[in-house]
Write a protein that holds these residues in place. Structure first.
Motif, PDB file in Angstrom:
ATOM      1  N   PRO A  68       0.815  -1.231   0.000  1.00 24.11           N
ATOM      2  CA  PRO A  68       0.000   0.000   0.000  1.00 24.11           C
ATOM      3  C   PRO A  68       0.841   1.269   0.000  1.00 24.11           C
ATOM      4  CG  PRO A  68      -0.841  -1.556   1.621  1.00 24.11           C
ATOM      5  CD  PRO A  68       0.448  -2.111   1.111  1.00 24.11           C
ATOM      6  N   PHE A  69       1.952   1.267   0.747  1.00 22.73           N
ATOM      7  CA  PHE A  69       2.826   2.433   0.779  1.00 22.73           C
ATOM      8  C   PHE A  69       3.572   2.595  -0.545  1.00 22.73           C
ATOM      9  CE2 PHE A  69       2.548   1.158   5.289  1.00 22.73           C
ATOM     10  CZ  PHE A  69       1.856   2.281   5.738  1.00 22.73           C
ATOM     11  N   LEU A  70       3.965   1.479  -1.134  1.00 25.04           N
ATOM     12  CA  LEU A  70       4.621   1.504  -2.428  1.00 25.04           C
ATOM     13  C   LEU A  70       3.709   2.127  -3.478  1.00 25.04           C
ATOM     14  CD1 LEU A  70       6.902  -1.086  -3.954  1.00 25.04           C
ATOM     15  CD2 LEU A  70       4.898  -0.471  -5.256  1.00 25.04           C
ATOM     16  N   LEU A  71       2.463   1.674  -3.517  1.00 31.53           N
ATOM     17  CA  LEU A  71       1.505   2.217  -4.486  1.00 31.53           C
ATOM     18  C   LEU A  71       1.223   3.690  -4.235  1.00 31.53           C
ATOM     19  CD1 LEU A  71      -1.008  -0.763  -4.723  1.00 31.53           C
ATOM     20  CD2 LEU A  71       0.748  -0.103  -6.380  1.00 31.53           C
ATOM     21  N   ALA A  72       1.129   4.072  -2.972  1.00 28.96           N
ATOM     22  CA  ALA A  72       0.870   5.474  -2.642  1.00 28.96           C
ATOM     23  C   ALA A  72       2.042   6.359  -3.047  1.00 28.96           C
ATOM     24  CB  ALA A  72       0.586   5.614  -1.148  1.00 28.96           C
ATOM     25  N   LEU A  73       3.265   5.920  -2.789  1.00 26.31           N
ATOM     26  CA  LEU A  73       4.443   6.698  -3.165  1.00 26.31           C
ATOM     27  C   LEU A  73       4.557   6.813  -4.682  1.00 26.31           C
ATOM     28  CD1 LEU A  73       7.025   8.191  -2.402  1.00 26.31           C
ATOM     29  CD2 LEU A  73       8.177   5.963  -2.279  1.00 26.31           C
ATOM     30  N   GLU A  74       4.322   5.709  -5.359  1.00 27.23           N
ATOM     31  CA  GLU A  74       4.371   5.712  -6.821  1.00 27.23           C
ATOM     32  C   GLU A  74       3.317   6.657  -7.400  1.00 27.23           C
ATOM     33  OE1 GLU A  74       2.737   2.545  -9.830  1.00 27.23           O
ATOM     34  OE2 GLU A  74       4.615   1.836  -8.938  1.00 27.23           O
ATOM     35  N   ALA A  75       2.103   6.567  -6.895  1.00 26.25           N
ATOM     36  CA  ALA A  75       1.026   7.439  -7.372  1.00 26.25           C
ATOM     37  C   ALA A  75       1.338   8.905  -7.074  1.00 26.25           C
ATOM     38  CB  ALA A  75      -0.298   7.034  -6.736  1.00 26.25           C
ATOM     39  N   ALA A  76       1.946   9.163  -5.935  1.00 23.87           N
ATOM     40  CA  ALA A  76       2.302  10.538  -5.574  1.00 23.87           C
ATOM     41  C   ALA A  76       3.344  11.095  -6.545  1.00 23.87           C
ATOM     42  CB  ALA A  76       2.823  10.585  -4.142  1.00 23.87           C
ATOM     43  N   LEU A  77       4.349  10.297  -6.889  1.00 28.57           N
ATOM     44  CA  LEU A  77       5.374  10.766  -7.820  1.00 28.57           C
ATOM     45  C   LEU A  77       4.788  11.046  -9.200  1.00 28.57           C
ATOM     46  CD1 LEU A  77       8.452   8.541  -6.898  1.00 28.57           C
ATOM     47  CD2 LEU A  77       8.083  10.955  -6.369  1.00 28.57           C
ATOM     48  N   PHE A  78       3.919  10.158  -9.668  1.00 33.26           N
ATOM     49  CA  PHE A  78       3.309  10.392 -10.977  1.00 33.26           C
ATOM     50  C   PHE A  78       2.328  11.563 -10.933  1.00 33.26           C
ATOM     51  CE2 PHE A  78       5.052   6.324 -12.309  1.00 33.26           C
ATOM     52  CZ  PHE A  78       5.385   6.605 -13.627  1.00 33.26           C
ATOM     53  N   THR A  79       1.663  11.752  -9.817  1.00 30.50           N
ATOM     54  CA  THR A  79       0.778  12.917  -9.680  1.00 30.50           C
ATOM     55  C   THR A  79       1.568  14.213  -9.750  1.00 30.50           C
ATOM     56  OG1 THR A  79      -0.800  11.639  -8.368  1.00 30.50           O
ATOM     57  CG2 THR A  79      -0.925  14.037  -8.190  1.00 30.50           C
ATOM     58  N   VAL A  80       2.706  14.241  -9.083  1.00 25.81           N
ATOM     59  CA  VAL A  80       3.575  15.423  -9.138  1.00 25.81           C
ATOM     60  C   VAL A  80       4.039  15.669 -10.573  1.00 25.81           C
ATOM     61  CG1 VAL A  80       5.818  16.329  -8.430  1.00 25.81           C
ATOM     62  CG2 VAL A  80       4.284  15.319  -6.744  1.00 25.81           C
ATOM     63  N   ALA A  81       4.386  14.611 -11.292  1.00 29.41           N
ATOM     64  CA  ALA A  81       4.828  14.760 -12.678  1.00 29.41           C
ATOM     65  C   ALA A  81       3.709  15.292 -13.565  1.00 29.41           C
ATOM     66  CB  ALA A  81       5.338  13.424 -13.214  1.00 29.41           C
ATOM     67  N   LEU A  97      -0.161  11.489 -19.857  1.00 30.05           N
ATOM     68  CA  LEU A  97       0.718  10.803 -18.905  1.00 30.05           C
ATOM     69  C   LEU A  97      -0.089  10.176 -17.778  1.00 30.05           C
ATOM     70  CD1 LEU A  97       3.544  10.051 -17.866  1.00 30.05           C
ATOM     71  CD2 LEU A  97       3.618  12.275 -16.727  1.00 30.05           C
ATOM     72  N   GLY A  98      -1.023  10.916 -17.228  1.00 32.65           N
ATOM     73  CA  GLY A  98      -1.849  10.381 -16.150  1.00 32.65           C
ATOM     74  C   GLY A  98      -2.681   9.187 -16.589  1.00 32.65           C
ATOM     75  N   ALA A  99      -3.291   9.281 -17.761  1.00 31.73           N
ATOM     76  CA  ALA A  99      -4.139   8.196 -18.257  1.00 31.73           C
ATOM     77  C   ALA A  99      -3.330   6.943 -18.561  1.00 31.73           C
ATOM     78  CB  ALA A  99      -4.889   8.659 -19.500  1.00 31.73           C
ATOM     79  N   VAL A 100      -2.178   7.109 -19.198  1.00 36.03           N
ATOM     80  CA  VAL A 100      -1.348   5.943 -19.524  1.00 36.03           C
ATOM     81  C   VAL A 100      -0.808   5.302 -18.246  1.00 36.03           C
ATOM     82  CG1 VAL A 100       0.761   5.187 -20.708  1.00 36.03           C
ATOM     83  CG2 VAL A 100      -0.800   6.773 -21.828  1.00 36.03           C
ATOM     84  N   TYR A 101      -0.460   6.135 -17.263  1.00 37.95           N
ATOM     85  CA  TYR A 101       0.002   5.577 -15.986  1.00 37.95           C
ATOM     86  C   TYR A 101      -1.094   4.728 -15.338  1.00 37.95           C
ATOM     87  CZ  TYR A 101       0.796   5.126 -11.047  1.00 37.95           C
ATOM     88  OH  TYR A 101       0.890   4.604  -9.779  1.00 37.95           O
ATOM     89  N   VAL A 102      -2.311   5.253 -15.291  1.00 41.14           N
ATOM     90  CA  VAL A 102      -3.414   4.511 -14.665  1.00 41.14           C
ATOM     91  C   VAL A 102      -3.665   3.203 -15.408  1.00 41.14           C
ATOM     92  CG1 VAL A 102      -5.900   4.561 -14.204  1.00 41.14           C
ATOM     93  CG2 VAL A 102      -4.487   6.537 -13.632  1.00 41.14           C
ATOM     94  N   LEU A 103      -3.686   3.242 -16.731  1.00 37.16           N
ATOM     95  CA  LEU A 103      -3.888   2.027 -17.521  1.00 37.16           C
ATOM     96  C   LEU A 103      -2.767   1.025 -17.275  1.00 37.16           C
ATOM     97  CD1 LEU A 103      -5.392   0.437 -19.721  1.00 37.16           C
ATOM     98  CD2 LEU A 103      -4.003   1.664 -21.395  1.00 37.16           C
ATOM     99  N   ASN A 104      -1.525   1.503 -17.269  1.00 37.45           N
ATOM    100  CA  ASN A 104      -0.387   0.623 -17.032  1.00 37.45           C
ATOM    101  C   ASN A 104      -0.459  -0.010 -15.650  1.00 37.45           C
ATOM    102  OD1 ASN A 104       2.672   0.674 -15.789  1.00 37.45           O
ATOM    103  ND2 ASN A 104       2.568  -0.229 -17.844  1.00 37.45           N
ATOM    104  N   ARG A 105      -0.774   0.777 -14.648  1.00 34.97           N
ATOM    105  CA  ARG A 105      -0.850   0.262 -13.279  1.00 34.97           C
ATOM    106  C   ARG A 105      -1.977  -0.753 -13.158  1.00 34.97           C
ATOM    107  NH1 ARG A 105       1.524  -1.955  -9.713  1.00 34.97           N
ATOM    108  NH2 ARG A 105       3.156  -0.416  -9.629  1.00 34.97           N
ATOM    109  N   LEU A 106      -3.095  -0.487 -13.822  1.00 33.20           N
ATOM    110  CA  LEU A 106      -4.224  -1.421 -13.801  1.00 33.20           C
ATOM    111  C   LEU A 106      -3.832  -2.750 -14.443  1.00 33.20           C
ATOM    112  CD1 LEU A 106      -7.235  -1.919 -13.185  1.00 33.20           C
ATOM    113  CD2 LEU A 106      -7.739  -0.996 -15.448  1.00 33.20           C
ATOM    114  N   LEU A 107      -3.160  -2.695 -15.590  1.00 30.84           N
ATOM    115  CA  LEU A 107      -2.725  -3.924 -16.257  1.00 30.84           C
ATOM    116  C   LEU A 107      -1.685  -4.666 -15.419  1.00 30.84           C
ATOM    117  CD1 LEU A 107      -2.543  -2.796 -19.979  1.00 30.84           C
ATOM    118  CD2 LEU A 107      -4.221  -4.322 -18.924  1.00 30.84           C
TER     119      LEU A 107
END
Length: 113
Positions: A68-81, A97-107
């Motif tokens: 959970p912390f890994l996912l939160a940190l990763e999401a935070a970094l991509f949100t900042v980007a 960038l946001g949409a492709v990140y979400v799709l990639n993370r979902l897959l």
């Protein structure tokens, strides 16, 4: 066929990580501040992000953290980007960038990568 798609998804993941660093660098060099601050932000922000990624998020991270912390940190970094791209006026790239990140993370979650 699914193996090829999974490999492509991991390749996309690497490209997303590069885009993360590039967007932060772009933001840093396009701030409205002096030249010295542009250089510090344009180089320092991606370096700090790469350090954080290597310490906590990479497959061979030196510090293991709970998922959970890994996912939160990763999401935070991509949100900042994404916000960095948006702040520089690159709205379409930020959304992409946001949409492709979400799709990639979902897959990655579906395929347990």
């Amino acid at each position: 066929m699914i193996t090829i798609l999974q490999a492509a998804n991991l390749g996309l993941r690497f490209l997303l990580e590069l885009c993360l660093l590039a967007s932060l660098s772009y933001w840093g060099f396009h701030t409205d501040r002096g030249l010295l601050l542009k250089i510090v932000l344009g180089i320092g922000t991606p370096l700090l992000t790469a350090f954080i990624w290597g310490m906590f998020l990479s497959p061979k991270a030196s510090v293991a953290i709970a998922l959970p912390f890994l996912l939160a940190l990763e999401a935070a970094l991509f949100t900042v980007a994404v916000l960095a791209l948006y702040a520089t006026g690159k709205h379409s790239l930020a959304v992409l960038l946001g949409a492709v990140y979400v799709l990639n993370r979902l897959l990655m979650w579906v395929w347990e990568q």
